[in-house]
Structure formats: structure tokens, C-alpha cells
Design a protein around this motif. Structure first.
Motif, PDB file in Angstrom:
ATOM      1  N   LEU A 253      40.470 -35.526  25.134  1.00  0.00           N
ATOM      2  CA  LEU A 253      39.627 -36.671  24.805  1.00  0.00           C
ATOM      3  C   LEU A 253      38.377 -36.614  25.664  1.00  0.00           C
ATOM      4  CD1 LEU A 253      42.272 -39.559  24.610  1.00  0.00           C
ATOM      5  CD2 LEU A 253      41.211 -38.341  22.701  1.00  0.00           C
ATOM      6  N   SER A 254      37.242 -37.014  25.081  1.00  0.00           N
ATOM      7  CA  SER A 254      35.987 -37.087  25.839  1.00  0.00           C
ATOM      8  C   SER A 254      35.298 -38.396  25.513  1.00  0.00           C
ATOM      9  CB  SER A 254      35.077 -35.910  25.467  1.00  0.00           C
ATOM     10  OG  SER A 254      34.630 -36.019  24.129  1.00  0.00           O
ATOM     11  N   ASN A 255      34.434 -38.852  26.427  1.00  0.00           N
ATOM     12  CA  ASN A 255      33.694 -40.085  26.173  1.00  0.00           C
ATOM     13  C   ASN A 255      32.395 -39.769  25.437  1.00  0.00           C
ATOM     14  OD1 ASN A 255      31.918 -39.074  28.087  1.00  0.00           O
ATOM     15  ND2 ASN A 255      32.762 -40.326  29.746  1.00  0.00           N
ATOM     16  N   ASN A 256      31.628 -40.782  25.124  1.00  0.00           N
ATOM     17  CA  ASN A 256      30.402 -40.599  24.349  1.00  0.00           C
ATOM     18  C   ASN A 256      29.269 -40.003  25.168  1.00  0.00           C
ATOM     19  OD1 ASN A 256      31.641 -41.572  22.112  1.00  0.00           O
ATOM     20  ND2 ASN A 256      30.696 -43.597  22.160  1.00  0.00           N
ATOM     21  N   HIS A 275      29.409 -32.313  23.437  1.00  0.00           N
ATOM     22  CA  HIS A 275      28.370 -33.155  22.857  1.00  0.00           C
ATOM     23  C   HIS A 275      28.865 -34.591  22.726  1.00  0.00           C
ATOM     24  CE1 HIS A 275      26.351 -29.413  20.849  1.00  0.00           C
ATOM     25  NE2 HIS A 275      26.321 -29.386  22.167  1.00  0.00           N
ATOM     26  N   SER A 276      27.897 -35.492  22.588  1.00  0.00           N
ATOM     27  CA  SER A 276      28.254 -36.909  22.449  1.00  0.00           C
ATOM     28  C   SER A 276      28.834 -37.213  21.070  1.00  0.00           C
ATOM     29  CB  SER A 276      27.022 -37.785  22.695  1.00  0.00           C
ATOM     30  OG  SER A 276      25.981 -37.433  21.793  1.00  0.00           O
ATOM     31  N   ASN A 277      28.383 -36.479  20.044  1.00  0.00           N
ATOM     32  CA  ASN A 277      28.994 -36.626  18.719  1.00  0.00           C
ATOM     33  C   ASN A 277      29.383 -35.245  18.215  1.00  0.00           C
ATOM     34  OD1 ASN A 277      26.630 -35.374  17.510  1.00  0.00           O
ATOM     35  ND2 ASN A 277      25.600 -37.350  17.769  1.00  0.00           N
ATOM     36  N   HIS A 278      30.253 -35.216  17.219  1.00  0.00           N
ATOM     37  CA  HIS A 278      30.809 -33.943  16.751  1.00  0.00           C
ATOM     38  C   HIS A 278      30.659 -33.846  15.238  1.00  0.00           C
ATOM     39  CE1 HIS A 278      32.636 -32.885  20.646  1.00  0.00           C
ATOM     40  NE2 HIS A 278      32.781 -34.193  20.787  1.00  0.00           N
ATOM     41  N   LEU A 283      29.781 -23.038  19.623  1.00  0.00           N
ATOM     42  CA  LEU A 283      30.392 -22.208  20.660  1.00  0.00           C
ATOM     43  C   LEU A 283      29.830 -22.595  22.011  1.00  0.00           C
ATOM     44  CD1 LEU A 283      30.411 -18.622  19.086  1.00  0.00           C
ATOM     45  CD2 LEU A 283      32.373 -20.104  19.486  1.00  0.00           C
ATOM     46  N   SER A 284      30.686 -22.627  23.024  1.00  0.00           N
ATOM     47  CA  SER A 284      30.247 -22.960  24.368  1.00  0.00           C
ATOM     48  C   SER A 284      31.188 -22.298  25.367  1.00  0.00           C
ATOM     49  CB  SER A 284      30.229 -24.481  24.568  1.00  0.00           C
ATOM     50  OG  SER A 284      29.759 -24.807  25.856  1.00  0.00           O
ATOM     51  N   GLY A 285      30.727 -22.175  26.618  1.00  0.00           N
ATOM     52  CA  GLY A 285      31.522 -21.551  27.670  1.00  0.00           C
ATOM     53  C   GLY A 285      30.744 -20.457  28.359  1.00  0.00           C
ATOM     54  N   SER A 286      31.051 -20.223  29.633  1.00  0.00           N
ATOM     55  CA  SER A 286      30.338 -19.212  30.415  1.00  0.00           C
ATOM     56  C   SER A 286      31.078 -17.882  30.411  1.00  0.00           C
ATOM     57  CB  SER A 286      30.145 -19.715  31.852  1.00  0.00           C
ATOM     58  OG  SER A 286      31.420 -20.059  32.428  1.00  0.00           O
ATOM     59  N   THR A 287      32.199 -17.794  31.126  1.00  0.00           N
ATOM     60  CA  THR A 287      32.948 -16.539  31.204  1.00  0.00           C
ATOM     61  C   THR A 287      33.736 -16.263  29.939  1.00  0.00           C
ATOM     62  OG1 THR A 287      34.777 -17.694  32.285  1.00  0.00           O
ATOM     63  CG2 THR A 287      33.121 -16.691  33.712  1.00  0.00           C
ATOM     64  N   GLU A 288      34.091 -17.311  29.199  1.00  0.00           N
ATOM     65  CA  GLU A 288      34.834 -17.151  27.953  1.00  0.00           C
ATOM     66  C   GLU A 288      34.325 -18.171  26.950  1.00  0.00           C
ATOM     67  OE1 GLU A 288      39.457 -17.301  26.295  1.00  0.00           O
ATOM     68  OE2 GLU A 288      39.040 -17.241  28.455  1.00  0.00           O
ATOM     69  N   LYS A 289      34.152 -17.736  25.716  1.00  0.00           N
ATOM     70  CA  LYS A 289      33.603 -18.602  24.683  1.00  0.00           C
ATOM     71  C   LYS A 289      34.726 -19.367  23.977  1.00  0.00           C
ATOM     72  CE  LYS A 289      29.306 -17.533  25.178  1.00  0.00           C
ATOM     73  NZ  LYS A 289      28.330 -18.548  25.643  1.00  0.00           N
ATOM     74  N   PHE A 290      34.421 -20.662  23.704  1.00  0.00           N
ATOM     75  CA  PHE A 290      35.351 -21.527  22.984  1.00  0.00           C
ATOM     76  C   PHE A 290      34.633 -22.130  21.786  1.00  0.00           C
ATOM     77  CE2 PHE A 290      37.196 -21.265  27.141  1.00  0.00           C
ATOM     78  CZ  PHE A 290      38.555 -21.388  26.967  1.00  0.00           C
ATOM     79  N   SER A 297      36.038 -41.523  17.411  1.00  0.00           N
ATOM     80  CA  SER A 297      36.843 -42.715  17.114  1.00  0.00           C
ATOM     81  C   SER A 297      35.948 -43.841  16.633  1.00  0.00           C
ATOM     82  CB  SER A 297      37.608 -43.140  18.369  1.00  0.00           C
ATOM     83  OG  SER A 297      38.252 -44.379  18.149  1.00  0.00           O
ATOM     84  N   LYS A 298      36.474 -44.616  15.694  1.00  0.00           N
ATOM     85  CA  LYS A 298      35.757 -45.789  15.210  1.00  0.00           C
ATOM     86  C   LYS A 298      36.151 -47.053  15.958  1.00  0.00           C
ATOM     87  CE  LYS A 298      35.287 -43.905  10.535  1.00  0.00           C
ATOM     88  NZ  LYS A 298      35.578 -44.108   9.095  1.00  0.00           N
ATOM     89  N   ARG A 299      37.190 -46.974  16.799  1.00  0.00           N
ATOM     90  CA  ARG A 299      37.680 -48.163  17.486  1.00  0.00           C
ATOM     91  C   ARG A 299      37.422 -48.130  18.982  1.00  0.00           C
ATOM     92  NH1 ARG A 299      37.660 -52.104  14.678  1.00  0.00           N
ATOM     93  NH2 ARG A 299      38.916 -53.121  16.270  1.00  0.00           N
ATOM     94  N   GLY A 300      36.981 -46.974  19.489  1.00  0.00           N
ATOM     95  CA  GLY A 300      36.720 -46.875  20.925  1.00  0.00           C
ATOM     96  C   GLY A 300      35.633 -45.851  21.216  1.00  0.00           C
ATOM     97  N   GLU A 301      35.108 -45.878  22.416  1.00  0.00           N
ATOM     98  CA  GLU A 301      34.038 -44.967  22.816  1.00  0.00           C
ATOM     99  C   GLU A 301      34.637 -43.679  23.360  1.00  0.00           C
ATOM    100  OE1 GLU A 301      31.545 -47.070  25.500  1.00  0.00           O
ATOM    101  OE2 GLU A 301      30.722 -48.409  23.956  1.00  0.00           O
ATOM    102  N   PHE A 302      35.349 -42.959  22.483  1.00  0.00           N
ATOM    103  CA  PHE A 302      35.947 -41.691  22.877  1.00  0.00           C
ATOM    104  C   PHE A 302      36.028 -40.775  21.661  1.00  0.00           C
ATOM    105  CE2 PHE A 302      39.381 -44.435  21.541  1.00  0.00           C
ATOM    106  CZ  PHE A 302      40.229 -43.608  20.812  1.00  0.00           C
ATOM    107  N   ASN A 303      36.202 -39.479  21.930  1.00  0.00           N
ATOM    108  CA  ASN A 303      36.268 -38.457  20.887  1.00  0.00           C
ATOM    109  C   ASN A 303      37.514 -37.604  21.106  1.00  0.00           C
ATOM    110  OD1 ASN A 303      33.450 -39.001  19.885  1.00  0.00           O
ATOM    111  ND2 ASN A 303      32.961 -38.277  21.935  1.00  0.00           N
TER     112      ASN A 303
END
Length: 623
Positions: A253-256, A275-278, A283-290, A297-303
Motif C-alpha cells: 500500500l502507498s499513500n497519495n 507515483h501518486s496515481n496509477h 518500470l522503475s528501480g536502480s539495481t533491478e527493474k520492477f 482507493s475511492k474510500r481512502g487516501e491510499f493505493n
């Protein structure tokens, strides 16, 4: 003195030399002149040369194939990533919808309890302790019964502000007493410090951290009674623990603000950007790409975010990737091997011939083509060129010696030009001095005249010491001072350390003579000054000679002609002494001499001539 520019004078006087020059010009496609011509030749040599055309042909045959293979490889990778990301995104959106529905049900249950529950109102308005505890027991039993209907949350809680009492109901008593105490204090602090979430459609569930754990909570107020619910974030992720995400991947889970709520260690270790929205995967990551995919979520400030290792995704394409990379590497290796073989058999002997031709054009006439282990055609070409160059060198020596003799004759002729008017005027002064029986001045005048002509008749050498030239100039000025009695003054300033510097003869005296001829009048006195010093005292590389007068200066027309390097004639059509000096200096030094003409606008307004010569002419001769 050997003229450094002499080879340019006979460069085209020999038919064989002209042939070499034409070959080189045809090869270089010479059209412009000067510095622009060099840039033009380099550009055309690169684009029209045999090397460029051969390399271009090989690359045109191989690069499109390699490009298509690489494009196919990257397209396949992009397609697989897109399909995997879409699959995980749909799964995350589905589960996020379930989480939002569960949070929405819990939130609706709390609001219904506040709006229609008499026992909640009784807690805040109970007049006696009996009524208060009766309502509290009833509400506890109701929450304990109804919590089983809300699987998304961990606990309901009730806080009565005027009595400062906190009551909670948890599912299956999954939490220790110490943890519940920490949660109780945190919830009370949050109620007192944070505003109440407003509106049924807003994101009412708030993220907070208690100790090492992360929670989502919400609450509603009715007078001085607060009813709410909270859930531990790990509880929300339990159903996704069986999701096949690959080794090293994670669901979190991540916040906005793009900060991780759970699994922060993975995000920090690989420097993954959230990112704040998805709306789309990336792709992201330094030593290994993910591959990062998520749902908000529509009910809370989390993803809800899934981090899938890129290696796990591409592991489904090993065979295709191996074939593509093998063909690509083989093609890339073939290009230099083929070009090297072509270079050794064709380009190396060809450019050896061209390099030798360029050296000859630059003045190295002893250069010869050396070819070994090459084709018969190039061997024949090299032998023919070497034979031609031997003949050219013999002809060149003869032309070179003839040209040097012409230059020496011209130098001697220019140096021995004497001004008959000066000689007649001097004899006239001696006659008048003898007539008035001023024998001391006659002796002085005669001795100066003897020294003057002795220097003139021995000055057919290429160079003289500066002190001898200055002594000759002093004798000349002494003679002219007697001619223009009281109207001519002069000074010569030359440090002792420059007096042994070799310079061409009659240089300074000629410019002084020109100043006397055009600047000195009987109307007002005229002063002539000669200043000499090294231009660069550290290296003694150049010597500067400056001749000034206080006359009326150069006219605009004469100054314009002198700066343009053209000869200036007087009213009788005679060339001035300036042209004589400049011609001799150009013959001896070529472009290594600088002569400047200008009027002293800040001072007397008179004419000024500045000459900059190499301090060691022997180096110029070697050049």
C-alpha cells in the motif's frame, strides 16, 4: 636569406608539380580558398571518399536487418509487459473494489449507528451511571455481534469525550493487550488533533502509523460520543499473499504522495519510484527493474501497488531473446571483421599513396610510397609514383636555386637604392658651411657623411646588428639637423640588451627619412622619436620598432592605401621609401612580419609606424 615562402613561388612552375597538385585538388574537390577551402575539402573527402562509400554499402546491407531484429525483440518485450501489467492491474482493481466495498459498509454501519442508535445518544446524555453503563453494555454487545459481518475491518471503537472512556470490539481477539493500549491512546490523540472526515462520498479513511504497524481508521461524532473503526493494513493484504508475483516482488500500500505504507524496505533498497496515481504501468528501480502497476482507493487516501520483477516477466521469453541477441551480436561482429578485411586489402595501400601525395604537397618532396604484400596493381602504381617523384625532385632543386638567386638580387638592388636629392642637399650644406668658414661643422658634417655612405655601401648583407643600424640613423639625423637648423629634434631609445639583435639594414633610417621628407617644415619644429624593445621579454620572441613624428600625420587616402598593402606614389609619380622597406621585409620574412600605420590621435597627431619582427631571424630562415 632563404625565403620561407619560396616553395610557393615555384610550386606550379614545373609540369610534374602541377600534375601532383591537380591530382590532389581533384581528390579533395577544391573550390573555395583559404580556411574555408580546408573545411570544404574535409567534408567532401568524408562523403565522397572510397572508404565512406564502402563502409556505407556494408552498413546499408546489415543495419536494417539488425534494426528489424532489435525492434521485434523490444516489441515482444513491450507486448508481454503490457499484458502482464494489464492482468495484474485488473486483479488489483478487483480486490481494491472489494476493500472499498468493505470499508464503505463499515462506514455506513457507523453512520447508521449514530443516526438511529438510541444507545449511542444515551452514552452522551445519560443522567446517571446506571443509565450510562446500561447503554454501554448494550452497545458493546451489539458491536461484538455485528463485527462478524464486516470482515474488512479489525475493530469498532467508541469514545465518550465527557467521561474520557474508550471501548473497543475486535475480531477474535487477535491483538495483545499492550498493542491495544497503544492503539487506544493513538485513536484518542487522533480524535482530538485531526478534523472529522466530512461527507459520505469523500475519502473518509485516514492512514496513520502506530509503532511499527500501519492502520486505516475513520470515525463519526454524535455530540460528545465518537464511534469509529480501524483496520491494520497487513490485514487488507492477506488475501493477496497467494498472488504469484515473482521472487523479490511484493504487493504493498502507498499513500497519495508516493510514499510506501507497507514493504518500505523493498522500495528503499531498489530505489523504486511510486507515483501518486496509477493510470498506467511503468518500470522503475536502480539495481533491478520492477514493473509497477496499481489501483487507487475511492474510500481512502491510499493505493494498492504490485511490484513485479522485470526478470520474472521476461523469463517467459528466453528462447526468442536468445535467438535475437545471437543474431544481433553475430551481425555486429561481422561488420568490423568484414570492414577490416576490406581495409587491409584495398584501403590501406590506397591511402598510403594518398598520404604520400599529401606529404609532397605540404613540402616533403623526399616522401616515397612503401607498399608490401599488396596487389600487383597497387605495386605498379607505387613504383610509377616513386619514379615520377624522383624526377620532380631533380627539377625542383634547379627551380629552387634559380628563384633564390632572383630574390637575393632583388634584395641587394632595393638596399642599394640611394636618394640623389639627399646627396646633393648634403653637399650643398657642406659648401655653405665652408663658405662661412665654419670648419668645425664642416668636419662634423663630413664625418657623418662618411659614416653614412660607408654603411650604405657595405649594407648589401642580409642582416646587420641593431646598434649599427641605429648609429647609421644617428648620422643621418645629425646631417638633417644641420639642414633644418632649429626645426628638427630627435631621440632614439633602445635598451642595451636589444642592440645586438640582427635586423635588415636601412629599415629604421628609411622610415625616419620618410618622416623628415613629409613631416618637417620651416613653419614649426618637428620631433622624431625611435623606440625599440622586445615585445615579449620572457621569450625574446619578437622585437618592436616604433617611429613617431609630430607632423601633420598620414592623410586618410595614404593611410588607407598603406593599410591595404598597396604602393603609395607622390605627386611626381615616384614610389615612396615606405614601399621599398615593406617590399624588403616581405621578401625576407613573409607573413612573419607586421607593419602598422596610424596617426597618434591622443598625442601630437603625427604619423606613427610600428614594425614587429622576429627577434631571431635564423629560426625564420630554417622555417
Amino acid at each position: 636569406m632563404i625565403n620561407p615562402g619560396a616553395p610557393q613561388l615555384y610550386d606550379n612552375s614545373c609540369g610534374a608539380c602541377a600534375f601532383i597538385s591537380c591530382m590532389m585538388k581533384a581528390y579533395n574537390h577544391e573550390e573555395p580558398k583559404g580556411a574555408d577551402a580546408m573545411n570544404f575539402r574535409i567534408r567532401n573527402w568524408r562523403h565522397k571518399s572510397l572508404r565512406f562509400k564502402l563502409i556505407s554499402s556494408v552498413l546499408l546491407m546489415t543495419l536494417p536487418l539488425v534494426g528489424m531484429l532489435l525492434y521485434n525483440n523490444f516489441y515482444a518485450i513491450h507486448t508481454v509487459r503490457g499484458q502482464v501489467a494489464e492482468s495484474y492491474e485488473n486483479l488489483l482493481k478487483l480486490y481494491m473494489g472489494q476493500i472499498d466495498d468493505g470499508l464503505n459498509d463499515a462506514d455506513a454501519y457507523i453512520r447508521t449507528l449514530i443516526d438511529s442508535g438510541y444507545d449511542v445518544i444515551s452514552l452522551g446524555t445519560a443522567a446517571t451511571d446506571t443509565d450510562y453503563y446500561s447503554a454501554k453494555v448494550y452497545l458493546f454487545n451489539k458491536l461484538n455481534k455485528d463485527i462478524s459481518l464486516h470482515n474488512t475491518i479489525n475493530s469498532f471503537f467508541v469514545y465518550v469525550d465527557n467521561r474520557q472512556e474508550y471501548m473497543s470490539v475486535t475480531r477474535n481477539n487477535d491483538f495483545a493487550l499492550e498493542e491495544m493500549d497503544s492503539i487506544e491512546h493513538q485513536m484518542i490523540d487522533m480524535i482530538h488533533s485531526r478534523p472529522i472526515p466530512k461527507g459520505s462520498a469523500s475519502k473518509r479513511w485516514i492512514y496513520t502509523q502506530i509503532g511499527q504497524d500501519n492502520f486505516l481508521f475513520t470515525y463519526v461524532q454524535a455530540n460528545n460520543v465518537y464511534v469509529g473503526a480501524w483496520v491494520k493494513t497487513n490485514h487488507l493484504l492477506k488475501p493477496l499473499s497467494t498472488l504469484q508475483i515473482g521472487e523479490g516482488g511484493a504487493v504493498l500500500l502507498s499513500n497519495n504522495q508516493g510514499k510506501p505504507i507497507t514493504a518500505a524496505n523493498i522500495v528503499d533498497e531498489y530505489e523504486i519510484e511510486l507515483h501518486s496515481n496509477h493510470n498506467d504501468y511503468y518500470l522503475s528501480g536502480s539495481t533491478e527493474k520492477f514493473l509497477v502497476s496499481g489501483a487507487s482507493s475511492k474510500r481512502g487516501e491510499f493505493n494498492l501497488v504490485a511490484l513485479i520483477p522485470d526478470d520474472y516477466i521476461l523469463a517467459k521469453l528466453p528462447y526468442l531473446q536468445s535467438i535475437v541477441w545471437f543474431i544481433t551480436v553475430a551481425s555486429i561482429l561481422f561488420i568490423p571483421i568484414g570492414l577490416y578485411s576490406m581495409k587491409q586489402t584495398l584501403l590501406v595501400p590506397f591511402f598510403k599513396v594518398l598520404l604520400t601525395m599529401k606529404k609532397v604537397r605540404e613540402g616533403d618532396w623526399s616522401s616515397r610510397v612503401v607498399l608490401e604484400k599488396t596487389s600487383d596493381e597497387f605495386m605498379l602504381l607505387g613504383e610509377a609514383f616513386n619514379s615520377m617523384m624522383s624526377e620532380i625532385e631533380r627539377l625542383r632543386i634547379n627551380v629552387y636555386e634559380e628563384q633564390l638567386n632572383k630574390q637575393r638580387e632583388e634584395l641587394q638592388r632595393l638596399q642599394l637604392q640611394a636618394n640623389p636629392h639627399f646627396f646633393l642637399n648634403t653637399l650643398n650644406i657642406v659648401y655653405n658651411l665652408a663658405k662661412v668658414k665654419n670648419y668645425e661643422l664642416v668636419l662634423e658634417m663630413t664625418m657623418s657623411l662618411i659614416h653614412y655612405f660607408r654603411f650604405m655601401f657595405r649594407s648589401n648583407t642580409s642582416l646587420v646588428k641593431l646598434k649599427d643600424e641605429l648609429e647609421h640613423t644617428r648620422n643621418y639625423l645629425k646631417i638633417q639637423s644641420l639642414r633644418f637648423h632649429g626645426q628638427l629634434t630627435w631621440t632614439i631609445d633602445a635598451p642595451e640588451y636589444v642592440t645586438d639583435t640582427p635586423i635588415p639594414p636601412l629599415i629604421i633610417q628609411s622610415f625616419v627619412e620618410n618622416s623628415i621628407k613629409y613631416a618637417v617644415t620651416m613653419d614649426e619644429p618637428t620631433h622624431i622619436s625611435v623606440e625599440i624593445d622586445f615585445l615579449d621579454e620572457e621569450t625574446d620572441s619578437q622585437i618592436k620598432i616604433c617611429i613617431k613624428d609630430t607632423g601633420s600625420g598620414f592623410s586618410e587616402q595614404v593611410l588607407r592605401e598603406l593599410k591595404a598593402g598597396r604602393s603609395v606614389q607622390n605627386e611626381l609619380g615616384e614610389q615612396t621609401g615606405i614601399w621599398n622597406v615593406e617590399r624588403r621585409l616581405r621578401l625576407m620574412y613573409g607573413d612573419n612580419v607586421t607593419i602598422q600605420y596610424f596617426n597618434d590621435e591622443l598625442g601630437s597627431g603625427g604619423a606613427t609606424v610600428a614594425i614587429i619582427l622576429p627577434a631571431d631571424p635564423s629560426k625564420e630562415e630554417e622555417t
